[in-house]
Design a protein around this motif. Structure first.
Motif, PDB file in Angstrom:
ATOM      1  N   GLN A   3       0.700   6.670  -7.235  1.00  0.00           N
ATOM      2  CA  GLN A   3      -0.791   7.163  -7.278  1.00  0.00           C
ATOM      3  C   GLN A   3      -0.448   8.571  -7.330  1.00  0.00           C
ATOM      4  O   GLN A   3      -0.809   9.586  -8.016  1.00  0.00           O
ATOM      5  N   ALA A   4       0.334   9.096  -6.474  1.00  0.00           N
ATOM      6  CA  ALA A   4       0.761  10.550  -6.174  1.00  0.00           C
ATOM      7  C   ALA A   4       1.423  10.957  -7.453  1.00  0.00           C
ATOM      8  O   ALA A   4       1.387  12.189  -7.919  1.00  0.00           O
ATOM      9  N   VAL A   5       2.709  10.439  -7.915  1.00  0.00           N
ATOM     10  CA  VAL A   5       3.368  10.561  -9.225  1.00  0.00           C
ATOM     11  C   VAL A   5       2.468  10.773 -10.211  1.00  0.00           C
ATOM     12  O   VAL A   5       2.566  11.640 -11.153  1.00  0.00           O
ATOM     13  N   LYS A  43      -0.440  11.621 -10.800  1.00  0.00           N
ATOM     14  CA  LYS A  43      -1.290  12.829 -10.949  1.00  0.00           C
ATOM     15  C   LYS A  43      -0.339  13.863 -11.955  1.00  0.00           C
ATOM     16  O   LYS A  43      -1.004  14.961 -12.114  1.00  0.00           O
ATOM     17  N   ILE A  44       1.032  13.696 -11.737  1.00  0.00           N
ATOM     18  CA  ILE A  44       1.711  14.609 -12.496  1.00  0.00           C
ATOM     19  C   ILE A  44       2.080  13.993 -13.872  1.00  0.00           C
ATOM     20  O   ILE A  44       2.106  14.713 -14.829  1.00  0.00           O
ATOM     21  N   TYR A  45       2.517  12.807 -14.079  1.00  0.00           N
ATOM     22  CA  TYR A  45       3.018  12.332 -15.270  1.00  0.00           C
ATOM     23  C   TYR A  45       2.119  11.549 -15.777  1.00  0.00           C
ATOM     24  O   TYR A  45       2.450  10.927 -17.087  1.00  0.00           O
ATOM     25  N   GLY A  46       0.833  11.261 -15.392  1.00  0.00           N
ATOM     26  CA  GLY A  46      -0.062  10.386 -16.302  1.00  0.00           C
ATOM     27  C   GLY A  46       0.274   8.961 -16.384  1.00  0.00           C
ATOM     28  O   GLY A  46       0.940   8.209 -15.633  1.00  0.00           O
ATOM     29  N   THR A  63       2.552  16.220   0.831  1.00  0.00           N
ATOM     30  CA  THR A  63       2.539  15.421   1.783  1.00  0.00           C
ATOM     31  C   THR A  63       1.208  14.589   1.773  1.00  0.00           C
ATOM     32  O   THR A  63      -0.001  15.061   1.413  1.00  0.00           O
ATOM     33  N   MET A  64       1.352  13.207   1.971  1.00  0.00           N
ATOM     34  CA  MET A  64       0.174  12.191   1.536  1.00  0.00           C
ATOM     35  C   MET A  64      -0.065  11.315   2.891  1.00  0.00           C
ATOM     36  O   MET A  64       1.033  11.128   3.750  1.00  0.00           O
ATOM     37  N   ASP A  65      -1.431  10.905   2.788  1.00  0.00           N
ATOM     38  CA  ASP A  65      -1.539  10.164   3.951  1.00  0.00           C
ATOM     39  C   ASP A  65      -1.619   8.611   3.425  1.00  0.00           C
ATOM     40  O   ASP A  65      -2.306   8.468   2.129  1.00  0.00           O
ATOM     41  N   PRO A  91       0.704  -1.066  -0.099  1.00  0.00           N
ATOM     42  CA  PRO A  91      -0.079   0.048   0.034  1.00  0.00           C
ATOM     43  C   PRO A  91       0.856   1.125  -0.093  1.00  0.00           C
ATOM     44  O   PRO A  91       0.281   2.273  -0.497  1.00  0.00           O
ATOM     45  N   GLY A  92       2.122   1.166   0.549  1.00  0.00           N
ATOM     46  CA  GLY A  92       2.741   2.360   0.792  1.00  0.00           C
ATOM     47  C   GLY A  92       3.598   2.512  -0.664  1.00  0.00           C
ATOM     48  O   GLY A  92       3.406   3.816  -1.259  1.00  0.00           O
ATOM     49  N   TRP A  93       3.879   1.861  -1.288  1.00  0.00           N
ATOM     50  CA  TRP A  93       4.317   1.845  -2.839  1.00  0.00           C
ATOM     51  C   TRP A  93       3.139   2.392  -3.561  1.00  0.00           C
ATOM     52  O   TRP A  93       3.570   3.230  -4.382  1.00  0.00           O
ATOM     53  N   ASP A  94       2.053   1.739  -3.698  1.00  0.00           N
ATOM     54  CA  ASP A  94       0.933   2.131  -4.395  1.00  0.00           C
ATOM     55  C   ASP A  94       0.655   3.793  -4.192  1.00  0.00           C
ATOM     56  O   ASP A  94       0.359   4.304  -5.158  1.00  0.00           O
TER      57      ASP A  94
END
Length: 350
Positions: free
Chosen positions: A17-19, A21-24, A155-157, A10-13
């Protein structure tokens, strides 16, 4: 992929997911670790992904996997995942470049080795003196690193706790001095229009040569003093006896920065703590000069006359000086050797 498999990391995922959002749908170059660090592998980070970015200029965007908890939750702190951060690094890229440079991957893994071996974590506003070029084979002025929040990755949860994306930035020796005598955020904000997205460029000159940045540094130091509460000096030592003056030993390389930071701290009624392998010295300002020793370390209170005398003594030059304004204190400045990764002496200061 089954739901069970989907949540094995889940941490890797969450990082993916965060990245995304920038690079599609861009597929990054990914560099994984063959043998886990816990099983004797050389690389502490599980992986590093590298994206091509064109904005605001062409650059590589490195993102680490491994400072946070990528798989199951192991630490007792439910609010923070692992060390609480992942590192990013933006490096100027030539349009013709197809592969990210190996030295940058090694640098990030070295940051992992430092954190995993020492337990010291990086936070926004921190800095690190590399004691030499951040890329050993390059003719570059960048010899230190600063850390700030990545401008695009918030920063993400995650299921394992909070993770902050900290961007690592290559800086020059005089920019490091400005950071130490003022603060990281102030310097980077002053440089932002000349260093978009804080992209590291090995070929750039120091920003301190720009008049606008110089003015911001001078005004910032005057207004805020120094935010550096701790200075590490590997050569720091302390000795005392009942019959002789106490001796404070420091390395020549840090003599100037100790002087400047002392003024930025003590003249704002803030303490400065010098930390070394053999000693910890806390310096304060007060009305009467005094030395107090305890199990926690040494506390030295300087009055203004002693601080002024120190300003004339502290320089990168081997010397031993007894203070006329503080009879029980002697300053010993010893040469500092700058070495490469193999232990070879590159330069001797002092």
């Amino acid at each position: 992929m089954t739901e069970e498999e989907n949540y094995e990391a889940p941490g890797w995922d969450a990082i993916d997911q965060a990245v995304e959002k920038i690079y599609g749908e861009q597929q990054p170059a990914h560099y994984g670790t063959m043998i886990p660090y816990a099983l004797g592998g050389n690389d502490p980070l599980d992986g590093i992904s590298v994206y091509k970015s064109e904005q605001p200029i062409a650059h590589w965007h490195f993102v680490t996997y491994g400072f946070s908890e990528l798989y199951e939750k192991e630490s007792d702190n439910v609010e923070v995942s692992g060390y609480g951060f992942e590192l990013t690094f933006r490096l100027a890229r030539d349009i013709a470049e197809e592969e990210p440079p190996a030295w940058a991957l090694n640098l990030l893994q070295n940051m992992g080795r430092y954190v995993f071996s020492s337990g010291n974590v990086f936070r926004a506003g921190d800095y690190l003196d590399a004691n030499g070029p951040i890329c050993l084979d390059a003719d570059t002025q960048l010899t230190a690193l600063a850390f700030i929040e990545d401008l695009e990755l918030a920063t993400m949860d995650t299921a394992n706790g909070q993770v902050q994306f900290l961007q690592m930035i290559g800086i020059t020796a005089d920019e490091l001095e400005a950071v130490q005598t003022w603060n990281t955020r102030g310097l980077l904000e002053a440089c932002q229009s000349y260093m978009p997205y804080y992209i590291t460029d090995l070929e750039r000159a120091s920003m301190v040569t720009i008049q606008e940045v110089q003015d911001a540094i001078e005004q910032g130091i005057k207004q805020d003093g120094s935010s550096t509460g701790y200075l590490y000096n590997e050569q720091l030592a302390w000795s005392s006896s009942e019959t002789k003056s106490a001796i404070l030993t420091i390395g020549a390389k840090q003599a100037n920065i100790i002087k400047k930071t002392l003024n930025g701290r003590l003249l704002k009624n803030k303490s400065l703590i010098l930390v070394g392998q053999q000693a910890q010295i806390t310096l304060n300002i007060g009305d009467i000069p005094v030395i107090e020793e305890s199990e926690e370390g040494v506390e030295i209170t300087l009055h203004h006359a002693a601080l002024e005398e120190l300003n004339t003594i502290l320089e990168p030059k081997e010397k031993t000086v007894s203070l006329s304004t503080f009879k029980s204190l002697e300053i010993h400045i010893i040469p500092t050797s700058i070495k490469d990764q193999d232990g070879n002496i590159l330069e001797t200061i002092g």
